[in-house]
Design a protein around this motif. Structure first.
Motif, PDB file in Angstrom:
ATOM      1  N   ILE A  54     -28.718  58.795 -27.614  1.00  0.00           N
ATOM      2  CA  ILE A  54     -28.994  59.590 -28.812  1.00  0.00           C
ATOM      3  C   ILE A  54     -30.010  58.861 -29.697  1.00  0.00           C
ATOM      4  O   ILE A  54     -31.006  59.453 -30.147  1.00  0.00           O
ATOM      5  CB  ILE A  54     -27.686  59.835 -29.593  1.00  0.00           C
ATOM      6  N   ALA A  55     -29.791  57.575 -29.933  1.00  0.00           N
ATOM      7  CA  ALA A  55     -30.676  56.799 -30.816  1.00  0.00           C
ATOM      8  C   ALA A  55     -32.101  56.793 -30.280  1.00  0.00           C
ATOM      9  O   ALA A  55     -33.069  56.933 -31.034  1.00  0.00           O
ATOM     10  CB  ALA A  55     -30.152  55.371 -30.957  1.00  0.00           C
ATOM     11  N   LEU A  56     -32.226  56.642 -28.975  1.00  0.00           N
ATOM     12  CA  LEU A  56     -33.550  56.586 -28.365  1.00  0.00           C
ATOM     13  C   LEU A  56     -34.296  57.900 -28.567  1.00  0.00           C
ATOM     14  O   LEU A  56     -35.486  57.916 -28.913  1.00  0.00           O
ATOM     15  CB  LEU A  56     -33.379  56.293 -26.866  1.00  0.00           C
ATOM     16  N   HIS A  57     -33.575  58.980 -28.381  1.00  0.00           N
ATOM     17  CA  HIS A  57     -34.195  60.297 -28.549  1.00  0.00           C
ATOM     18  C   HIS A  57     -34.606  60.523 -30.001  1.00  0.00           C
ATOM     19  O   HIS A  57     -35.717  61.014 -30.276  1.00  0.00           O
ATOM     20  CB  HIS A  57     -33.209  61.381 -28.095  1.00  0.00           C
ATOM     21  N   LEU A  58     -33.740  60.157 -30.945  1.00  0.00           N
ATOM     22  CA  LEU A  58     -34.079  60.335 -32.368  1.00  0.00           C
ATOM     23  C   LEU A  58     -35.297  59.483 -32.720  1.00  0.00           C
ATOM     24  O   LEU A  58     -36.229  59.949 -33.382  1.00  0.00           O
ATOM     25  CB  LEU A  58     -32.890  59.953 -33.248  1.00  0.00           C
ATOM     26  N   GLN A  59     -35.267  58.227 -32.288  1.00  0.00           N
ATOM     27  CA  GLN A  59     -36.368  57.314 -32.593  1.00  0.00           C
ATOM     28  C   GLN A  59     -37.685  57.871 -32.064  1.00  0.00           C
ATOM     29  O   GLN A  59     -38.711  57.838 -32.748  1.00  0.00           O
ATOM     30  CB  GLN A  59     -36.050  55.958 -31.959  1.00  0.00           C
ATOM     31  N   GLN A  60     -37.642  58.406 -30.834  1.00  0.00           N
ATOM     32  CA  GLN A  60     -38.858  58.964 -30.234  1.00  0.00           C
ATOM     33  C   GLN A  60     -39.321  60.216 -30.973  1.00  0.00           C
ATOM     34  O   GLN A  60     -40.494  60.585 -30.909  1.00  0.00           O
ATOM     35  CB  GLN A  60     -38.622  59.267 -28.747  1.00  0.00           C
ATOM     36  N   SER A  61     -38.362  60.872 -31.660  1.00  0.00           N
ATOM     37  CA  SER A  61     -38.720  62.066 -32.450  1.00  0.00           C
ATOM     38  C   SER A  61     -39.152  61.682 -33.861  1.00  0.00           C
ATOM     39  O   SER A  61     -39.363  62.571 -34.692  1.00  0.00           O
ATOM     40  CB  SER A  61     -37.515  63.013 -32.529  1.00  0.00           C
ATOM     41  N   GLY A  62     -39.214  60.382 -34.160  1.00  0.00           N
ATOM     42  CA  GLY A  62     -39.669  59.941 -35.480  1.00  0.00           C
ATOM     43  C   GLY A  62     -38.581  59.875 -36.534  1.00  0.00           C
ATOM     44  O   GLY A  62     -38.873  59.699 -37.721  1.00  0.00           O
ATOM     45  N   VAL A  63     -37.338  60.025 -36.129  1.00  0.00           N
ATOM     46  CA  VAL A  63     -36.221  59.957 -37.076  1.00  0.00           C
ATOM     47  C   VAL A  63     -35.804  58.495 -37.236  1.00  0.00           C
ATOM     48  O   VAL A  63     -35.578  57.816 -36.237  1.00  0.00           O
ATOM     49  CB  VAL A  63     -35.024  60.788 -36.562  1.00  0.00           C
ATOM     50  N   PRO A  64     -35.684  57.991 -38.480  1.00  0.00           N
ATOM     51  CA  PRO A  64     -35.207  56.616 -38.658  1.00  0.00           C
ATOM     52  C   PRO A  64     -33.735  56.522 -38.265  1.00  0.00           C
ATOM     53  O   PRO A  64     -32.903  57.264 -38.799  1.00  0.00           O
ATOM     54  CB  PRO A  64     -35.403  56.352 -40.157  1.00  0.00           C
ATOM     55  N   VAL A  65     -33.430  55.649 -37.321  1.00  0.00           N
ATOM     56  CA  VAL A  65     -32.071  55.595 -36.776  1.00  0.00           C
ATOM     57  C   VAL A  65     -31.684  54.144 -36.499  1.00  0.00           C
ATOM     58  O   VAL A  65     -32.497  53.339 -36.041  1.00  0.00           O
ATOM     59  CB  VAL A  65     -31.957  56.454 -35.489  1.00  0.00           C
ATOM     60  N   GLY A 120     -35.479  50.022 -25.697  1.00  0.00           N
ATOM     61  CA  GLY A 120     -36.456  50.224 -26.764  1.00  0.00           C
ATOM     62  C   GLY A 120     -35.889  50.661 -28.101  1.00  0.00           C
ATOM     63  O   GLY A 120     -36.661  50.941 -29.027  1.00  0.00           O
ATOM     64  N   VAL A 121     -34.572  50.721 -28.239  1.00  0.00           N
ATOM     65  CA  VAL A 121     -34.000  51.062 -29.549  1.00  0.00           C
ATOM     66  C   VAL A 121     -34.255  49.882 -30.486  1.00  0.00           C
ATOM     67  O   VAL A 121     -33.908  48.748 -30.166  1.00  0.00           O
ATOM     68  CB  VAL A 121     -32.482  51.358 -29.452  1.00  0.00           C
ATOM     69  N   ARG A 122     -34.892  50.126 -31.635  1.00  0.00           N
ATOM     70  CA  ARG A 122     -35.365  49.019 -32.479  1.00  0.00           C
ATOM     71  C   ARG A 122     -34.327  48.520 -33.469  1.00  0.00           C
ATOM     72  O   ARG A 122     -34.203  47.327 -33.714  1.00  0.00           O
ATOM     73  CB  ARG A 122     -36.626  49.454 -33.225  1.00  0.00           C
ATOM     74  N   GLU A 123     -33.566  49.434 -34.076  1.00  0.00           N
ATOM     75  CA  GLU A 123     -32.618  49.034 -35.136  1.00  0.00           C
ATOM     76  C   GLU A 123     -31.209  49.053 -34.575  1.00  0.00           C
ATOM     77  O   GLU A 123     -30.665  50.130 -34.280  1.00  0.00           O
ATOM     78  CB  GLU A 123     -32.717  50.001 -36.323  1.00  0.00           C
ATOM     79  N   LEU A 124     -30.634  47.874 -34.445  1.00  0.00           N
ATOM     80  CA  LEU A 124     -29.310  47.769 -33.837  1.00  0.00           C
ATOM     81  C   LEU A 124     -28.439  46.813 -34.653  1.00  0.00           C
ATOM     82  O   LEU A 124     -28.918  45.783 -35.134  1.00  0.00           O
ATOM     83  CB  LEU A 124     -29.429  47.252 -32.397  1.00  0.00           C
ATOM     84  N   VAL A 125     -27.181  47.163 -34.804  1.00  0.00           N
ATOM     85  CA  VAL A 125     -26.238  46.342 -35.562  1.00  0.00           C
ATOM     86  C   VAL A 125     -24.982  46.153 -34.716  1.00  0.00           C
ATOM     87  O   VAL A 125     -24.442  47.116 -34.168  1.00  0.00           O
ATOM     88  CB  VAL A 125     -25.868  47.017 -36.907  1.00  0.00           C
TER      89      VAL A 125
END
Lengths: 258, 258
Positions: free
Chosen positions: A90-101, A118-123
């Motif tokens: 889900i995060a990857l798809h949102l990120q690719q769609s330009g959604v901050p996630v 490639g998911v950039r923001e992870l906690v």
């Protein structure tokens, strides 16, 4: 030797192997050192029920998602926290769609796979632990049945309070749940009955996950009906504003900061 | 509730569900009462290792078999006893080819599936129990890794004696085994070492199977190398006359009544 698992990052090892099978990155699990072995998630319930489920869906591209996943993603706004980011689909798809996630998970291994994809923001951590980090969000996504993280009546207030503490004004929660009560399988109806006699919600599953030598501790994971939702949300900082149950028994619950 | 299974006909329930999924005969297992749930065999080892494996192969038509299964079937002669007939894939094929064949299994549920699929000669029990029935055979087939039924050094003499008691003069055993020692995975090499320190064969697995609420008792199942075979067969009424290991680590061992 007793056959008992070692406590560890079950989900992380499993998702690493599922990723290796899907991409060829890293050693793939083999049977007999030669035949590819499918990566199977094993779920034990405390009544002795055990089920295996293929893990490829954790990495599914949008084409393979269930329709409610698409409808959930269409409803996000602002900065999204993907709670239980898992394999990052889900995060990857949102990120690719330009959604901050931002993806949140308690599994270090799952986060390694997300980072590699490639998911950039992870906690790394729970929602409670993340509050101290000072980051705030507009949408909390709990997909892949992760409404279940609410666990039951005891945990719901604390879990919803932690989400509220992470929320910007006007924030929303979009959580996917499953109504467990549409079955007449005595294995399940009997389990629901036993739960209720113990003061638990019928679909308050007590589970542990296992993969290879590893197991989780036993934990609660909630499958609840739409009717049970108000009893869990009332009194929290959230209001239940919408339920999309077009794909019954699967549904999307939308909560709004009150 | 402890999460422990109930002892029962694990294999029978599993193969019944696999048959329902493959054919639409009988209720199919569903997740959430709606989505088809794949039928997964769960195998626990006594060191805590757990693996899930899809079960469709138990019902595979000859087109989907491994090459050594075909070579095994090509070698039969006379009346065949299919030891551990399972879903009946081998027995059904032999019967359709005009070969007289009897299927033996300890699982009543597996025999029900075999009967439904059209296997005519079926016996419920172990090889030891079958001796008293007075039936005698020319070929014993142990496919699907069922050389493993020899268990280890303790059981091998009794198991081979029972086959000899069921044998006509000149009878043969064709048994498929797997060499477990080609791995460098410490999960397995450590297990083999521990076994040897306990006076067991390295690949003498201690397993139980689980499906839904059911489990088997813990039992020994042997994966052994070709080099270990003479130590198991010597002193029995059988002679090891041939090993076909073209599909290493999988092999076919042929024994002949001495």
């Amino acid at each position: 030797m007793t056959g008992e698992p070692t406590i560890g990052d079950v989900f992380g090892e499993m998702i690493r192997d599922a990723y290796a099978v899907a991409t060829g990155i890293g050693p793939r699990p083999l049977a007999g050192g030669r035949l590819p072995r499918p990566v199977i998630e094993i779920i034990e319930r405390d009544d002795g029920l055990i089920n295996g489920a293929p893990t490829a869906h954790y990495l599914d591209p949008p084409e393979a998602w269930q329709p409610y996943d698409h409808r959930a993603v269409d409803r996000v706004r602002g900065h999204v926290l993907d709670v239980g980011v898992g394999g990052g689909r889900i995060a990857l798809h949102l990120q690719q769609s330009g959604v901050p996630v931002t993806g949140l998970d308690t599994s270090a291994g799952a986060l390694r796979v997300c980072r590699h994809r490639g998911v950039r923001e992870l906690v790394h951590g729970t929602v409670d632990q993340h509050v101290a980090d000072g980051r705030r969000y507009d949408t909390f996504l709990l997909l892949g049945n992760n409404l279940g993280l609410i666990e039951g009546r005891d945990r719901a207030p604390g879990f919803l309070a932690a989400l509220a503490a992470l929320a910007r004004p006007g924030a929303q929660v979009i959580a996917q749940g499953t109504d467990p009560y549409g079955t007449n399988d005595p294995v399940h109806t009997g389990y629901h009955e036993r739960n209720r006699r113990q003061g638990r919600l019928g679909g308050q599953l007590r589970l542990r996950l296992r993969y290879r030598l590893l197991g989780t501790e036993w934990f609660d994971y909630l499958l609840c009906s739409v009717d049970e939702l108000p009893g869990l949300v009332d009194g929290s900082p959230w209001r239940l504003v919408d339920v999309d149950d077009r794909d019954h028994p699967f549904y999307l619950a939308k909560l709004q900061l009150a």
